[in-house]
Design a protein around this motif. Structure first.
Motif, mmCIF file in Angstrom:
data_model
loop_
_atom_site.group_PDB
_atom_site.id
_atom_site.type_symbol
_atom_site.label_atom_id
_atom_site.label_comp_id
_atom_site.label_asym_id
_atom_site.label_seq_id
_atom_site.Cartn_x
_atom_site.Cartn_y
_atom_site.Cartn_z
ATOM 1 N N ALA A 110 41.178 75.109 43.636
ATOM 2 C CA ALA A 110 42.696 75.955 44.284
ATOM 3 C C ALA A 110 43.067 76.707 42.910
ATOM 4 N N ARG A 111 43.665 76.252 42.024
ATOM 5 C CA ARG A 111 44.230 76.729 41.031
ATOM 6 C C ARG A 111 43.884 78.236 40.735
ATOM 7 N N VAL A 122 46.539 79.103 47.807
ATOM 8 C CA VAL A 122 46.443 77.831 47.662
ATOM 9 C C VAL A 122 47.511 76.447 47.331
ATOM 10 N N ILE A 123 48.098 76.105 48.460
ATOM 11 C CA ILE A 123 48.894 74.262 48.142
ATOM 12 C C ILE A 123 48.100 73.548 48.562
ATOM 13 N N ILE A 124 48.222 72.110 47.514
ATOM 14 C CA ILE A 124 47.395 70.811 47.720
ATOM 15 C C ILE A 124 48.476 69.940 49.008
ATOM 16 N N ASN A 125 48.256 69.506 49.671
ATOM 17 C CA ASN A 125 49.329 69.001 50.364
ATOM 18 C C ASN A 125 49.630 67.012 49.513
ATOM 19 N N GLU A 126 50.516 66.208 51.121
ATOM 20 C CA GLU A 126 49.676 64.996 50.308
ATOM 21 C C GLU A 126 48.699 64.134 51.155
ATOM 22 N N ARG A 127 48.015 64.565 51.874
ATOM 23 C CA ARG A 127 46.879 64.346 52.489
ATOM 24 C C ARG A 127 45.572 64.757 51.628
ATOM 25 N N GLY A 128 46.057 65.840 50.985
ATOM 26 C CA GLY A 128 44.753 66.470 50.108
ATOM 27 C C GLY A 128 44.313 67.736 50.599
ATOM 28 N N GLU A 129 44.847 68.343 52.124
ATOM 29 C CA GLU A 129 44.456 69.249 52.697
ATOM 30 C C GLU A 129 44.637 70.968 51.889
#
Length: 170
Positions: A110-111, A122-129
């Protein structure tokens, strides 16, 4: 299937890099016309130029689910509409979290993608999505061809990120 999508989106983008191409019935001057707001018809026209299918998700038609040729899926939301016509377009695509054992690798992917693919991040949310997103500001105007190109690049980004995150499709 993802690789097919990337080739299809790439071919569509080659057409829209020429401002007159990709806007099927439009003239060259129309493709170069500056738009400062985005309405439902303008968005529909841009998606049609890319061969994408749109399904409205709300009664006002501000939010649409978009299926790009070859399988990429996104949600596009016309925004900044509080004081009249919409002056922004938020484009998002959600990716399921990878297996727990691959979380660190996925974060690195993602980075790397966010730093190398300029049209989206890309952002990774608290659910890992993983949420691929881009925002287009129309204040001051963009050409109709630029609108098609921006949406097409986002669609291409979906294919590229999917391949980076999950691997090449068979």
């Amino acid at each position: 299937m993802r690789r097919i999508f990337a080739k299809t989106a790439g071919a569509a983008l080659l057409g829209v890099m020429n401002p007159a191409a990709g806007l099927a019935a439009d003239t060259h001057e129309s493709a170069r016309a500056i738009i400062e707001t985005i309405d439902e018809a303008t968005l529909r026209e841009a998606l049609l130029a890319l061969g994408a299918q749109a399904t409205p998700l709300d009664e006002e038609g501000r939010v649409v689910r978009v299926g790009f040729p070859g399988g990429g899926v996104a949600v596009l939301r016309r925004s900044a509409c509080e004081e009249g016509p919409c002056r922004g377009l938020l484009m998002t695509s959600l990716f399921a979290p990878p297996k727990a054992s691959e979380t660190d690798t996925a974060a690195r992917i993602a980075r790397r993608f966010s730093s190398s693919f300029n049209p989206a991040s890309v952002i990774i949310n608290e659910r890992g999505e993983h949420l691929l997103k881009a925002y287009l500001v129309l204040d001051g105007g963009v050409t109709r061809a630029n609108l098609v190109t921006a949406i097409g690049l986002f669609g291409l980004g979906i294919a590229q990120y999917s391949e980076a995150l999950y691997g090449a499709a068979e």
